[in-house]
Design an enzyme around this catalytic site. Structure first.
Site, short mmCIF file in Angstrom:
data_model
loop_
_atom_site.label_atom_id
_atom_site.label_comp_id
_atom_site.label_asym_id
_atom_site.label_seq_id
_atom_site.Cartn_x
_atom_site.Cartn_y
_atom_site.Cartn_z
CG ASP A 199 15.86 101.66 102.44
OD1 ASP A 199 14.72 101.77 102.94
OD2 ASP A 199 16.12 102.09 101.30
NE ARG B 183 18.72 100.53 94.21
CZ ARG B 183 17.72 101.14 94.84
NH1 ARG B 183 17.67 101.15 96.14
NH2 ARG B 183 16.78 101.76 94.15
CB THR C 289 7.36 102.91 102.78
OG1 THR C 289 7.63 103.95 101.85
CG2 THR C 289 7.65 101.57 102.17
CG ASP D 21 12.28 110.20 104.83
OD1 ASP D 21 12.86 110.86 105.69
OD2 ASP D 21 11.96 110.67 103.72
CB SER D 22 7.21 110.21 105.03
OG SER D 22 6.92 109.05 104.31
N GLY D 23 7.46 107.55 106.91
CA GLY D 23 6.69 106.50 107.56
C GLY D 23 5.55 105.98 106.69
CG ASP E 230 18.24 104.65 95.04
OD1 ASP E 230 17.53 104.67 96.06
OD2 ASP E 230 17.83 105.08 93.95
N GLY F 172 15.61 98.95 98.41
CA GLY F 172 16.56 99.42 99.43
C GLY F 172 16.96 98.39 100.48
P1 IMP Z 1 9.07 106.71 103.58
O1 IMP Z 1 7.85 106.08 103.00
O2 IMP Z 1 9.07 108.22 103.41
O3 IMP Z 1 9.35 106.32 105.00
O4 IMP Z 1 10.21 106.31 102.61
C1 IMP Z 1 11.13 105.43 102.78
C2 IMP Z 1 11.85 105.13 101.47
O5 IMP Z 1 12.41 106.31 100.84
C3 IMP Z 1 13.01 104.29 101.86
O6 IMP Z 1 12.65 102.92 101.87
C4 IMP Z 1 14.05 104.66 100.84
O7 IMP Z 1 13.96 103.81 99.71
C5 IMP Z 1 13.74 106.09 100.43
N1 IMP Z 1 14.66 107.01 101.16
C6 IMP Z 1 14.32 107.86 102.16
N2 IMP Z 1 15.41 108.52 102.60
C7 IMP Z 1 16.46 108.07 101.90
C8 IMP Z 1 17.89 108.35 101.92
O8 IMP Z 1 18.42 109.13 102.71
N3 IMP Z 1 18.63 107.67 101.01
C9 IMP Z 1 18.12 106.78 100.13
N4 IMP Z 1 16.81 106.47 100.09
C10 IMP Z 1 15.98 107.11 100.97
MG MG Z 2 15.48 105.14 96.34
#
Ligand code: IMP
Ligand code: MG
Length: 188
Positions: A97, A162, A104, A100-102, A156, A44
């Site tokens: 990118d 992308r 990653t 979201d949940s945090g 994506d 991303g």
């Molecule tokens: P986290 O670990 O939940 O914070 O996930 C983050 C990853 O989920 C990002 O790096 C994105 O690759 C993917 N992601 C989360 N939300 C979106 C979205 O709205 N569009 C595309 N990818 C997303």
């Molecule tokens: Mg993705």
């Protein structure tokens, strides 16, 4: 710009992304005069890293890592491509990118800290706080958004979109009905 088969609302136009990334570059350069290791989380962050690296005016190494989710609901994360750089004692900026949940970003910061990085700041295009599961400290934030799904500029939906030069808010349910071949890639 009309994209066949993609109904959505443009969140950030290409010129708005450029000025956002320029500001990131200026702030990162001012905060890290000795230079940085810019670490992109695949896939991303590819557009962000490519543009951001060119806006950083201090010494800048570029590296990437990739993660994959596993386990119930994809709530566990493992490293699927490691860094090549040795980050011990170095200032790292992690480019993502969207947070979201945090999960990653938390995983990556812990990894960098364990490897002795001097600092591990996060630079994210988008911050979706309502869905946060783990608290994370984000140093460079482009835009805060709500519970909306975004594609383009690296982000994506099932590996599509992308390549869009802008960020678009979409309905994933509607995207699921887009016939193969009628997507952004077919424009070029
Ligand atoms: P986290 O670990 O939940 O914070 O996930 C983050 C990853 O989920 C990002 O790096 C994105 O690759 C993917 N992601 C989360 N939300 C979106 C979205 O709205 N569009 C595309 N990818 C997303
Ligand atoms: Mg993705």
């Amino acid at each position: 710009m009309t994209i066949p088969g993609l109904a959505g609302r443009t969140l950030l136009e290409p010129d708005e992304l450029s000025s956002m990334v320029r500001k990131f570059g200026e702030a990162i350069s001012a905060d890290h005069p000795d230079g940085v290791v810019l670490v992109g989380i695949l896939k991303g962050s590819v557009c962000l890293v490519a543009d951001l690296a060119r806006e950083i005016s201090v010494p800048c190494a570029v590296d990437f890592l990739a993660l994959s989710a596993y386990g119930a609901g994809g709530r566990r994360i493992r490293l699927s491509k490691d860094l090549e750089a040795d980050v011990a004692g170095r200032a790292v900026v992690v480019a993502v990118d969207i947070v979201d949940s945090g999960l990653t970003v938390s995983y990556v910061r812990r990894l960098l800290t364990e490897r002795g990085a001097r600092s591990a700041d996060v630079c994210t295009l988008l911050d979706r706080r309502p869905r946060r599961l783990l608290p994370v400290d984000l140093r460079y934030i482009g835009l805060e958004i709500g519970d909306e799904y975004v594609v383009g500029y690296g982000l994506d939906f099932e590996e599509r979109y992308r390549n869009l030069p802008m960020l678009v808010v979409v309905e994933p349910e509607a995207l699921g009905q887009v016939p193969e071949g009628n997507d952004a890639a077919s424009r070029v």
